[in-house]
Design a protein around this motif. Structure first.
Motif, short mmCIF file in Angstrom:
data_model
loop_
_atom_site.label_atom_id
_atom_site.label_comp_id
_atom_site.label_asym_id
_atom_site.label_seq_id
_atom_site.Cartn_x
_atom_site.Cartn_y
_atom_site.Cartn_z
N GLY A 14 2.19 -37.21 33.40
CA GLY A 14 1.88 -38.16 32.34
C GLY A 14 1.24 -39.41 32.90
N GLY A 19 5.57 -36.94 35.57
CA GLY A 19 5.71 -35.61 35.01
C GLY A 19 6.97 -35.45 34.20
N THR A 20 7.44 -34.23 34.12
CA THR A 20 8.61 -33.95 33.31
C THR A 20 9.89 -33.87 34.13
N HIS A 21 9.81 -34.15 35.42
CA HIS A 21 10.98 -34.03 36.28
C HIS A 21 12.12 -34.94 35.81
N HIS A 22 11.82 -36.19 35.55
CA HIS A 22 12.84 -37.15 35.12
C HIS A 22 13.42 -36.73 33.78
N TRP A 23 12.58 -36.34 32.85
CA TRP A 23 13.03 -35.88 31.54
C TRP A 23 13.94 -34.66 31.69
N TRP A 24 13.53 -33.74 32.55
CA TRP A 24 14.30 -32.53 32.76
C TRP A 24 15.67 -32.83 33.36
N ARG A 27 18.05 -34.04 30.73
CA ARG A 27 18.54 -32.96 29.88
C ARG A 27 19.56 -32.10 30.61
#
Length: 125
Positions: A14, A19-24, A27
């Protein structure tokens, strides 16, 4: 039309380049916390009227001590991830953002270390 560069689109990053690592991770820790918190609540109900020796015997069981340490580590790590997002989104001066991130990470690390040591001290006594 996207504001990301073609290379960023390929990498899946992004605008923050994270990226999506932090979001992942947020979760995963939240999903891990659900059964741990349920276990903790039911376990506390089962030893709520116990004296210290009974609680120490309960926490001395390897499964209970391991789950308690897992709960502590997951909760503090999840809190760290959440606070990082808040600081990155809402604290505007970069200097204040980095100071808040550093202070929060240090405080959460120290608190989690103290909590783990306390569990081990009670469990192994």
């Amino acid at each position: 039309m996207s504001i990301r560069s073609p290379l960023a689109r390929v990498r899946g990053l992004g605008t923050a380049k994270d990226g999506t690592h932090h979001w992942w991770l947020q979760r995963v820790t939240s999903v891990a916390l659900v059964p741990l918190v349920l276990w903790f609540a039911f376990s506390l109900l089962s030893v709520s009227h116990a004296d210290y020796e009974v609680f120490q015997h309960w926490l001395g069981h390897p499964v209970n001590a391991g789950l308690m340490i897992a709960l502590i580590l997951a909760a503090f790590y999840h809190a760290n991830l959440g606070m990082q997002v808040i600081y990155e989104d809402y604290v505007k001066p970069e200097c204040a953002k980095y100071i808040a991130l550093l202070a929060t990470q240090l405080a959460l690390f120290l608190l989690s270390a103290i909590a783990v040591v306390a569990v081990l001290k009670v469990a192994l006594a």
